[in-house]
Enzyme design. Structure first.
Site, mmCIF file in Angstrom:
data_model
loop_
_atom_site.group_PDB
_atom_site.id
_atom_site.type_symbol
_atom_site.label_atom_id
_atom_site.label_comp_id
_atom_site.label_asym_id
_atom_site.label_seq_id
_atom_site.Cartn_x
_atom_site.Cartn_y
_atom_site.Cartn_z
ATOM 1 N N ASN A 166 63.254 101.954 -57.432
ATOM 2 C CA ASN A 166 63.517 103.061 -58.346
ATOM 3 C C ASN A 166 64.990 103.473 -58.283
ATOM 4 O OD1 ASN A 166 62.947 104.012 -55.664
ATOM 5 N ND2 ASN A 166 62.783 106.087 -56.459
ATOM 6 N N MET A 167 65.477 104.043 -59.380
ATOM 7 C CA MET A 167 66.877 104.461 -59.467
ATOM 8 C C MET A 167 66.968 105.824 -60.144
ATOM 9 S SD MET A 167 68.601 100.885 -60.753
ATOM 10 C CE MET A 167 67.851 99.325 -60.260
ATOM 11 N N GLU A 168 67.863 106.644 -59.608
ATOM 12 C CA GLU A 168 68.163 107.962 -60.180
ATOM 13 C C GLU A 168 69.672 108.077 -60.337
ATOM 14 O OE1 GLU A 168 64.396 109.815 -57.653
ATOM 15 O OE2 GLU A 168 66.466 110.362 -57.134
ATOM 16 N N GLU B 148 58.273 100.322 -60.764
ATOM 17 C CA GLU B 148 57.415 99.437 -61.548
ATOM 18 C C GLU B 148 58.082 99.046 -62.868
ATOM 19 O OE1 GLU B 148 54.640 102.497 -59.518
ATOM 20 O OE2 GLU B 148 56.711 102.340 -60.196
ATOM 21 N N CYS C 27 54.618 104.760 -66.006
ATOM 22 C CA CYS C 27 54.686 103.340 -65.647
ATOM 23 C C CYS C 27 53.479 102.575 -66.179
ATOM 24 C CB CYS C 27 54.766 103.172 -64.132
ATOM 25 S SG CYS C 27 56.329 103.722 -63.435
ATOM 26 N N HIS D 287 61.829 103.900 -62.740
ATOM 27 C CA HIS D 287 60.808 103.766 -61.715
ATOM 28 C C HIS D 287 60.758 102.336 -61.191
ATOM 29 C CE1 HIS D 287 58.452 107.483 -63.406
ATOM 30 N NE2 HIS D 287 59.733 107.710 -63.235
ATOM 31 N N CYS E 50 52.624 105.990 -61.762
ATOM 32 C CA CYS E 50 52.451 107.177 -62.598
ATOM 33 C C CYS E 50 52.028 106.769 -64.009
ATOM 34 C CB CYS E 50 53.749 107.986 -62.642
ATOM 35 S SG CYS E 50 55.060 107.207 -63.630
#
Length: 308
Positions: A99-101, A114, A142, A112, A139
């Site tokens: 995941n990346m923010e 996935e 996803c 996310h 979630c």
């Protein structure tokens, strides 16, 4: 926390725990070296790992690797790392992602774990047979994205806790592209063969190649992004539109996913190029500028348009 309605196989959980307690440093070192160049463990390398560590099969190997896949996670806001491992149908290889923010933007640009895998497979022209997570509990966002771009509702979701679910168990009646009169994404299909970009534009060939593969049946805006790195490499990405509109992925997000898979980071990027159509109901430019400023503020940003 919500209640889990799905039973896990405790035998699988015990075996995974035993293998990880005894072999995880060596396993992660070997698998990490194999995936170092591009976040991919080839089918042949999977066979070597299975033999070397006495594993049952590739599915068992996948259950052991989400922790390793966290190296591709960049959760700079939450600190919550998600590692994911995907099995490609066409190659038998394993894809690693996380995941990346992006600090300084907004939460809707979060990628996310996935969806990272699904976008990577789309970029490679492949589909996924199975995804392994720390817990097979994606979630709703996803689940929708996977239902469109992972390849099939029979996609398996597995984990070291002993869960083995089909995506259809988690999303039994998805909102699918047929509702908007579209057949959906087809891995590797060239959807926009007639795109033209003016001569002399940097990253022209890479933008054209990505744009022609873009899945953009709803906006008719086959956008593409290309990152030029300091070492001369160019990493591209194409727009991926969901029938639900959100979750869709901007081309720059996909390009960043492909960059991180290759071990790159924002500091490596010297130029960011975006190509899209004029006068479409949706433009990617504003979000791309926002994401570019957060991910690679030192990079020069240029926006281009396909020729009419």
């Amino acid at each position: 926390m919500s209640a889990n309605p799905f039973a896990a196989d405790k035998r699988i959980a015990r075996r995974c725990e035993e293998i990880l307690s005894q072999s995880s440093p060596a396993l992660f070192e070997r698998a990490g070296a194999m995936a170092f160049a591009d976040g991919v463990i080839s089918a042949a390398d999977c066979t070597h790992l299975i033999d070397e560590f006495g594993l049952e099969d590739k599915i068992e190997l996948m259950r052991l690797l989400p922790q390793l896949a966290r190296r591709y996670a960049r959760p700079v806001i939450s600190g919550f790392e998600v590692g994911a491992v995907g099995l490609e149908r066409e190659t038998g290889s394993l894809l690693l992602g996380g995941n990346m923010e992006f600090s300084g933007t907004h939460l809707r640009l979060t990628i996310h774990g996935e969806t990272c895998l699904a976008a990577r497979a789309f970029s490679r022209g492949t589909t996924l047979v199975a995804i392994a997570l720390g817990e097979a509990h994606p979630c709703g966002h996803c689940r929708q994205f996977l239902s469109e771009f992972a390849g099939a509702p029979s996609l398996r979701l597995i984990d070291p806790l002993g869960h083995d679910l089909a995506l259809a168990d988690l999303l039994p009646w998805p909102f699918d592209p047929a509702y908007l009169g579209d057949e959906g994404a087809v891995a590797g299909r060239i959807c926009w063969p007639d795109l033209v970009l003016a001569d002399g534009i940097a990253c022209r060939a890479e933008l054209l190649a990505a744009g022609r593969l873009a899945h953009a049946p709803y906006t008719k805006n086959p956008a593409a992004a290309a990152l030029r790195l300091a070492d001369g490499r160019i990493i591209s990405g194409a727009a991926i539109e969901s029938v639900a509109y959100n979750p869709s992925m901007d081309p720059l997000e996909v390009a960043i996913i492909n960059l991180v898979a290759l071990g790159g980071k924002g500091d490596d990027v010297v130029e960011i190029h975006l190509a899209e159509r004029r006068d479409r109901p949706v433009s990617h430019a504003r979000r791309a500028v926002l994401l570019a400023e957060a991910f690679a503020p030192q990079a020069r940003f240029a926006s281009h348009f396909w020729k009419d």
